[in-house]
Design an enzyme around this catalytic site. Structure first.
Site, PDB file in Angstrom:
ATOM      1  N   ARG A 289      -3.143 -31.048  -5.113  1.00  0.00           N
ATOM      2  CA  ARG A 289      -4.398 -31.321  -5.549  1.00  0.00           C
ATOM      3  C   ARG A 289      -5.148 -30.820  -4.142  1.00  0.00           C
ATOM      4  NH1 ARG A 289      -7.176 -35.278  -8.285  1.00  0.00           N
ATOM      5  NH2 ARG A 289      -5.062 -35.634  -9.085  1.00  0.00           N
TER       6      ARG A 289
ATOM      7  N   ASP B 220     -15.678 -37.847 -13.995  1.00  0.00           N
ATOM      8  CA  ASP B 220     -14.325 -38.831 -14.088  1.00  0.00           C
ATOM      9  C   ASP B 220     -15.469 -39.981 -14.300  1.00  0.00           C
ATOM     10  OD1 ASP B 220     -11.988 -38.025 -14.085  1.00  0.00           O
ATOM     11  OD2 ASP B 220     -11.029 -38.826 -12.193  1.00  0.00           O
TER      12      ASP B 220
ATOM     13  N   ARG C 182       4.233 -41.496  -8.818  1.00  0.00           N
ATOM     14  CA  ARG C 182       3.860 -40.086  -8.302  1.00  0.00           C
ATOM     15  C   ARG C 182       4.391 -39.811  -7.138  1.00  0.00           C
ATOM     16  NH1 ARG C 182      -1.541 -39.388 -11.004  1.00  0.00           N
ATOM     17  NH2 ARG C 182      -1.294 -36.643 -10.051  1.00  0.00           N
TER      18      ARG C 182
END
Length: 443
Positions: free
Chosen positions: A121, A318, A199
């Site tokens: 990311r 988002d 994660r």
């Protein structure tokens, strides 16, 4: 900036040629995409970002072929901006909790005429950030936006105590969006989805992945992608960079209170407890991580609208529609939001910004919700599957309606009829699409 034509329209306009001024709040993927395409369409645009400096953070993120075609159009594939740092998986091997292979799913790439991009990311964000700057997008860091406002003729923000104005404001400020309050007229609170994710992302060699017979297959033959599914749990592990780096995510039931935070350091004993009694390769992979993040998956009911009463403020990404990771579309839909908005502003012109914003919502709303629902059905497909499930019942769907979509082209094609419908019927709140068909999996 050169002019390129296609689909019967001018794809790249001269800088500031439309006279439309856009303020984008947030320099995440949604905000960057909106600003990049706004620049390409001839709008004057700048981004306000609260962080004082860019940091390469995070782990795995995925962009579907629907967004890949946009990145390719921007030159990010041919110029080797994204492709060298992405994972290059050819298949996904899905196991049951006992370690038996249920299906080996082919991951054809490109698909529907475009590439998908999956990678770190922070690295991908850094390159998109630098690309935006390279084409002239102004990005102001260290900007604290405390308030949003609009009038009949303009919109703006209060930023670092200064009143800034534009023709419209784009709220790309994430799940804790301040812009959402102006749009809704009240403060919208997230609630627990009932699930959370542990994660991690780490270096394979440093953590001895290649030296453990329970994990070496993840790194010794290039990039690998494996998943394990069980009751109310799914675990995905992949490597990138030719097997040099590993990331994993494990989704599990979690009803924790999310009032204070949804992301904080995870405890390895909690992680391993999720796969207790599973295929030993799962615990071996998970335990290689030097640390992990415990990320609570927040949920919001679909917002009744993404735009303000005066239609000079729009929520994207988002801020408008958080996605479950199992949709594998959250970032992609955020990019589509930004691209579509830039196109409709170009077509409507400076005098018709509110109409453009209303048309944008009408173009985007049902498609986004349909993609959100796919994430829910994907999760349920894996979490409800029996250990002897047939391969096709646990295969991730890759539908053409989703991945074959061209957001830019579509916006040009449907804008006129969308505006005509609004003019004839008046603006109406969006309607939710019908539920997706129930996936036939064994309970």
């Amino acid at each position: 900036m050169s002019t390129e034509t296609g689909f019967g329209y001018t794809k790249i306009a001269q800088p500031n040629s439309t006279g439309i001024k856009v303020i984008v709040v947030g320099a995440g993927f949604a905000g960057l995409a909106c600003a990049i395409e706004s620049r390409r369409k001839g709008h004057e645009v700048y981004i306000l970002e609260k962080f004082k400096e860019l940091k390469v953070l995070g782990d795995i993120i995925s962009f579907g072929n629907n967004t890949g075609r946009i990145f390719e159009r921007w030159g990010l594939h041919d110029q080797c901006v994204f492709w060298p740092i992405c994972t290059h998986h050819t298949s996904l091997t899905i196991h049951n909790a006992e370690g038996e292979v249920l299906v080996v799913q082919d991951l054809q790439n490109p698909l529907f005429g475009a590439y998908a991009y999956n990678g770190h990311r922070g690295q991908l964000h850094e390159r998109l950030f630098n690309y935006a700057k390279s084409i002239g997008v102004e990005i102001r860091l260290g900007q604290d936006v405390s308030e949003y406002w609009e009038t009949e003729s303009e919109a703006g923000v209060i930023c670092n105590g200064e009143r800034l104005s534009a023709d419209m404001v784009v709220g790309a400020d994430g799940v804790r969006s301040k812009a959402r309050t102006l749009v809704l007229g009240y403060e919208d609170k997230p609630k627990s989805s009932g699930y959370a994710i542990f994660r991690a992302w780490f270096d394979c060699e440093a953590q001895g992945v290649d030296k453990d017979p329970l994990t070496d297959y993840m790194s010794k033959n290039g990039d690998a992608f494996h998943g394990w599914i069980g009751r109310d749990v799914h675990f995905l592990a992949s490597t990138s960079g030719g097997g040099k780096a590993m990331s994993w995510v494990i989704t599990h039931k979690d009803d924790a209170d999310i009032a204070e935070s949804w992301s904080f350091p995870g405890k390895m004993e909690d992680v391993l407890a999720v796969v207790e009694g599973w295929d030993p390769r799962c615990a071996a992979i998970l335990s290689k991580a030097p640390s992990c993040v415990d990320w609570k998956l927040v949920y919001r009911d679909p917002l009744p609208t993404w735009i303000s009463k005066g239609a000079r403020l729009a929520l994207i990404g988002d801020a408008a529609h958080p996605f479950l990771p199992t949709s594998i579309q959250g970032a992609s839909q955020a990019v589509e939001d930004g691209v579509t908005l830039a196109v409709v502003l170009q077509l409507a012109g400076k005098q018709n910004v509110p109409m453009a914003v209303r048309a944008w919502e009408k173009i985007r709303y049902q498609r986004v919700r349909r993609a959100q629902l796919l994430g829910e059905s994907n999760r349920d497909m894996w979490h409800k599957a029996k250990s002897n499930a047939e391969g096709e019942t646990v295969t991730l769907p890759r539908p053409e309606w989703l991945l074959g979509h061209d957001a830019e082209k579509h916006a040009y094609e449907v804008f006129e009829t969308t505006v005509q419908e609004i003019q004839e019927k008046g603006y109406e709140l969006p309607t939710l699409p019908p539920p997706l068909p129930v996936v036939a999996v064994a309970a």
